[in-house]
Write a protein that holds these residues in place. Structure first.
Motif, PDB file in Angstrom:
ATOM      1  N   MET A   8     -14.288   3.302  10.072  1.00  0.00           N
ATOM      2  CA  MET A   8     -15.429   4.236   9.318  1.00  0.00           C
ATOM      3  C   MET A   8     -14.813   4.134   7.910  1.00  0.00           C
ATOM      4  O   MET A   8     -14.985   5.191   7.344  1.00  0.00           O
ATOM      5  N   SER A   9     -14.262   2.972   7.350  1.00  0.00           N
ATOM      6  CA  SER A   9     -13.929   3.113   6.116  1.00  0.00           C
ATOM      7  C   SER A   9     -14.462   1.700   5.412  1.00  0.00           C
ATOM      8  O   SER A   9     -14.848   0.846   6.081  1.00  0.00           O
ATOM      9  N   LEU A  10     -14.271   1.598   3.996  1.00  0.00           N
ATOM     10  CA  LEU A  10     -14.818   0.789   3.147  1.00  0.00           C
ATOM     11  C   LEU A  10     -13.947   0.186   2.320  1.00  0.00           C
ATOM     12  O   LEU A  10     -13.565   1.100   1.516  1.00  0.00           O
ATOM     13  N   LEU A  11     -13.520  -0.925   2.388  1.00  0.00           N
ATOM     14  CA  LEU A  11     -12.362  -1.560   1.491  1.00  0.00           C
ATOM     15  C   LEU A  11     -13.043  -2.452   0.831  1.00  0.00           C
ATOM     16  O   LEU A  11     -13.973  -3.160   0.693  1.00  0.00           O
ATOM     17  N   LEU A  12     -12.872  -1.822  -0.982  1.00  0.00           N
ATOM     18  CA  LEU A  12     -13.422  -2.421  -2.049  1.00  0.00           C
ATOM     19  C   LEU A  12     -12.369  -3.251  -3.038  1.00  0.00           C
ATOM     20  O   LEU A  12     -11.194  -2.794  -2.863  1.00  0.00           O
ATOM     21  N   ASP A  13     -12.625  -4.086  -3.862  1.00  0.00           N
ATOM     22  CA  ASP A  13     -11.807  -4.809  -4.568  1.00  0.00           C
ATOM     23  C   ASP A  13     -11.234  -3.747  -5.752  1.00  0.00           C
ATOM     24  O   ASP A  13     -12.237  -2.501  -5.886  1.00  0.00           O
ATOM     25  N   SER A  14     -10.337  -3.928  -6.142  1.00  0.00           N
ATOM     26  CA  SER A  14      -9.591  -3.160  -7.220  1.00  0.00           C
ATOM     27  C   SER A  14      -8.977  -3.801  -8.397  1.00  0.00           C
ATOM     28  O   SER A  14      -8.887  -4.960  -8.220  1.00  0.00           O
ATOM     29  N   THR A  15      -8.690  -3.166  -9.409  1.00  0.00           N
ATOM     30  CA  THR A  15      -7.726  -3.723 -10.550  1.00  0.00           C
ATOM     31  C   THR A  15      -6.645  -2.878 -10.573  1.00  0.00           C
ATOM     32  O   THR A  15      -6.621  -1.884 -10.893  1.00  0.00           O
ATOM     33  N   PRO A  16      -5.374  -3.491  -9.733  1.00  0.00           N
ATOM     34  CA  PRO A  16      -4.279  -2.763  -9.459  1.00  0.00           C
ATOM     35  C   PRO A  16      -3.425  -2.669 -10.676  1.00  0.00           C
ATOM     36  O   PRO A  16      -3.417  -3.405 -11.691  1.00  0.00           O
ATOM     37  N   ILE A  17      -2.774  -1.458 -10.997  1.00  0.00           N
ATOM     38  CA  ILE A  17      -1.827  -1.204 -11.999  1.00  0.00           C
ATOM     39  C   ILE A  17      -0.785  -2.229 -11.917  1.00  0.00           C
ATOM     40  O   ILE A  17      -0.042  -2.238 -10.633  1.00  0.00           O
ATOM     41  N   GLU A  18      -0.133  -2.931 -12.749  1.00  0.00           N
ATOM     42  CA  GLU A  18       0.916  -3.646 -12.840  1.00  0.00           C
ATOM     43  C   GLU A  18       2.349  -2.943 -13.005  1.00  0.00           C
ATOM     44  O   GLU A  18       2.638  -2.488 -14.074  1.00  0.00           O
ATOM     45  N   ARG A  19       2.881  -2.417 -11.939  1.00  0.00           N
ATOM     46  CA  ARG A  19       4.027  -1.592 -11.732  1.00  0.00           C
ATOM     47  C   ARG A  19       5.199  -2.340 -11.008  1.00  0.00           C
ATOM     48  O   ARG A  19       4.896  -2.986  -9.908  1.00  0.00           O
ATOM     49  N   PRO A  20       6.340  -2.072 -11.331  1.00  0.00           N
ATOM     50  CA  PRO A  20       7.497  -2.356 -10.501  1.00  0.00           C
ATOM     51  C   PRO A  20       7.474  -1.955  -9.197  1.00  0.00           C
ATOM     52  O   PRO A  20       7.009  -0.770  -9.074  1.00  0.00           O
ATOM     53  N   VAL A  21       8.033  -2.530  -7.979  1.00  0.00           N
ATOM     54  CA  VAL A  21       7.758  -2.132  -6.842  1.00  0.00           C
ATOM     55  C   VAL A  21       8.812  -0.600  -6.921  1.00  0.00           C
ATOM     56  O   VAL A  21       9.953  -0.769  -7.484  1.00  0.00           O
ATOM     57  N   SER A  22       8.534   0.273  -6.339  1.00  0.00           N
ATOM     58  CA  SER A  22       9.003   1.716  -6.317  1.00  0.00           C
ATOM     59  C   SER A  22       8.940   2.481  -5.128  1.00  0.00           C
ATOM     60  O   SER A  22       8.029   2.085  -4.254  1.00  0.00           O
ATOM     61  N   ARG A  23       9.884   3.160  -4.902  1.00  0.00           N
ATOM     62  CA  ARG A  23      10.170   4.081  -3.519  1.00  0.00           C
ATOM     63  C   ARG A  23       8.998   5.005  -3.599  1.00  0.00           C
ATOM     64  O   ARG A  23       8.591   5.347  -2.540  1.00  0.00           O
ATOM     65  N   ALA A  24       8.329   5.478  -4.829  1.00  0.00           N
ATOM     66  CA  ALA A  24       7.137   6.297  -4.831  1.00  0.00           C
ATOM     67  C   ALA A  24       5.962   5.732  -3.904  1.00  0.00           C
ATOM     68  O   ALA A  24       5.330   6.453  -3.493  1.00  0.00           O
ATOM     69  N   HIS A  67       4.245  -1.754  -2.542  1.00  0.00           N
ATOM     70  CA  HIS A  67       5.605  -1.257  -1.938  1.00  0.00           C
ATOM     71  C   HIS A  67       6.225  -2.536  -1.203  1.00  0.00           C
ATOM     72  O   HIS A  67       7.471  -2.718  -1.254  1.00  0.00           O
ATOM     73  N   ARG A  68       5.202  -3.386  -0.512  1.00  0.00           N
ATOM     74  CA  ARG A  68       5.714  -4.354   0.142  1.00  0.00           C
ATOM     75  C   ARG A  68       5.050  -5.822  -0.188  1.00  0.00           C
ATOM     76  O   ARG A  68       4.211  -6.295   0.548  1.00  0.00           O
ATOM     77  N   PRO A  69       5.246  -6.131  -1.603  1.00  0.00           N
ATOM     78  CA  PRO A  69       4.326  -7.355  -1.979  1.00  0.00           C
ATOM     79  C   PRO A  69       4.740  -8.489  -1.077  1.00  0.00           C
ATOM     80  O   PRO A  69       5.906  -8.894  -0.820  1.00  0.00           O
ATOM     81  N   GLY A  70       3.629  -9.331  -0.793  1.00  0.00           N
ATOM     82  CA  GLY A  70       3.713 -10.466  -0.135  1.00  0.00           C
ATOM     83  C   GLY A  70       4.024 -10.356   1.326  1.00  0.00           C
ATOM     84  O   GLY A  70       4.130 -11.291   2.456  1.00  0.00           O
ATOM     85  N   ALA A  71       4.143  -8.852   1.797  1.00  0.00           N
ATOM     86  CA  ALA A  71       4.224  -8.699   3.265  1.00  0.00           C
ATOM     87  C   ALA A  71       2.840  -8.515   4.063  1.00  0.00           C
ATOM     88  O   ALA A  71       1.724  -8.672   3.358  1.00  0.00           O
ATOM     89  N   SER A  72       3.042  -8.755   5.328  1.00  0.00           N
ATOM     90  CA  SER A  72       1.824  -8.771   6.188  1.00  0.00           C
ATOM     91  C   SER A  72       1.096  -7.486   6.010  1.00  0.00           C
ATOM     92  O   SER A  72       1.647  -6.671   5.850  1.00  0.00           O
ATOM     93  N   SER A  73      -0.342  -7.582   6.137  1.00  0.00           N
ATOM     94  CA  SER A  73      -1.077  -6.505   6.015  1.00  0.00           C
ATOM     95  C   SER A  73      -1.290  -5.600   7.166  1.00  0.00           C
ATOM     96  O   SER A  73      -2.003  -4.665   7.214  1.00  0.00           O
TER      97      SER A  73
END
Length: 399
Positions: free
Chosen positions: A1-17, A140-146
């Protein structure tokens, strides 16, 4: 019951946060969706206190779907340029307002208003939280499976609906204030969620974009009819089934009423998770069969006054509805042009929420003139016709 839309992600380094934020938003999503089904096991208590008819209760329930549809059309997509937190925090605030209204009065106008506001919040949260989870997972997991994102978002979304009903049922069963305690507990969790979201890193850069409502695509075919039938099952179990359990099946326990809703949505969430990677055509076949078998068992349980049979039927119907809706989303996502995918998915959700409200309202109205078991028999017959229609529309076209 959710809708996933395209976005413009912020380019930040991978972080624990971002990893912590992923689970924070998952928990927030679960709490928000759980709040939406808190009233379900409490409806018989409202009937006993205020003398509401079954139809009045279904009007209260349907008000939620009205709010969701309005919100989905007007605000469900704007986090793509305003930012996830800028939409999610106010939406959670609406949920808190809704809970306060439920705590303020048990009159019908207040209950309807509270549910509309609840729906407005959920329409914003479902789209935004799903997109936020996807952003945080990717960061958090760039390139990982979704797969982690898909499992967690499904569990939080559909699973949350089941958790809310079960929690409300248990709290109402063992609390001296059954119409207050569930809302107080969820309101506190919602406030904590607002704080948690505020501390989560944003994933979208704010943009100046001319506002427009979400466009709706009406050419949905088998996917649209399948979504309608799936949400019809969800709607019946969250609106009128607690009354059936207390009345026709002679089980007034609030915990059992919540358990029924939990099993339906829990079965849907589990089935969606376990069928990851399964072809749309196979999903549709499983969904059609399970919905048909499940609703027939539900009716049989009512005729024989067998709560176990009713419960098993609800679980199977929930599995079928969950898989059917997953097939509908998969079909739309695969066939819609990329530039119109959001429009097509918005159309699918619009039809789905019609399925959530229209059959429930019809059942509520019909119970004013016919026995509940008779009404559910007619619902089962009409659902089987809808499922047959899905099968026909989805059948491969012969040249």
């Amino acid at each position: 019951m959710s809708l996933l839309l395209d976005s413009t992600p912020i380019e930040r380094p991978v972080s624990r946060a971002h990893g912590i934020g992923f689970w924070t938003i998952a928990g927030t999503f679960l709490v928000a969706m759980a709040y939406s089904t808190v009233p379900s096991p409490l409806f018989p208590l409202y009937v006993a206190r205020e003398g509401f008819s079954t139809f009045a209760i279904t009007v209260v329930f349907a008000a939620f779907a009205v709010g969701v549809v309005i919100s989905l059309l007007l605000a469900g997509h704007v986090s793509d340029w305003l930012g996830r937190k800028a939409i999610l925090i106010p939406a959670l605030g609406l949920e808190v307002v809704s809970a306060l209204l439920f705590l303020s009065s048990t009159s019908l106008p207040v209950l309807i208003t509270a549910r509309v506001i609840n729906g407005l919040g959920v329409g914003m949260i479902a789209a935004t939280a799903t997109a936020f989870l996807h952003d945080l997972h990717t960061r958090h997991r760039p390139g990982a499976s979704s797969q982690r994102f898909e499992i967690v978002s499904t569990a939080a979304n559909i699973g949350g609906l089941g958790v809310g009903a079960l929690l409300a049922g248990v709290l109402a069963q063992y609390s001296s204030s059954p119409l207050s305690t569930p809302y107080v507990v969820l309101a506190v969790l919602l406030v904590l969620s607002i704080v948690a979201v505020a501390l989560t890193p944003e994933t979208v850069t704010r943009q100046q974009v001319s506002y427009r409502p979400q466009r709706i695509s009406a050419d949905l075919g088998a996917a649209g009819l399948g979504a309608f039938s799936a949400f019809a099952v969800f709607g019946v179990f969250t609106s009128v089934s607690p009354g059936f359990v207390a009345g026709e099946l002679h089980h007034p326990s609030r915990t059992l009423a919540g358990l029924v809703v939990f099993i339906v949505f829990g079965g849907a969430a589990l089935a969606q998770t376990l069928t990851s990677g399964v072809r749309v055509s196979t999903l549709r076949s499983i969904g059609l069969g399970a919905q048909a078998i499940g609703v027939l068992l539900v009716v049989a349980g009512m005729y024989t006054t067998s709560f176990p049979l009713f419960l098993v039927g609800g679980a199977i119907a929930g599995v079928g509805a969950g898989v059917q809706f997953k097939a509908a989303i998969g079909a739309v996502a695969a066939t819609a042009a990329p530039a119109r995918r959001g429009e097509a998915l918005a159309g699918l959700f619009f039809v789905a929420y019609l399925g959530l409200s229209v059959p429930s309202l019809s059942i509520g109205l019909a119970t004013r003139y016919l026995a509940p078991t008779t009404v559910m028999t007619w619902f089962a017959a009409l659902l089987l016709i809808l499922l047959a229609g899905v099968a026909v529309l989805a059948a491969p076209k012969r040249s």
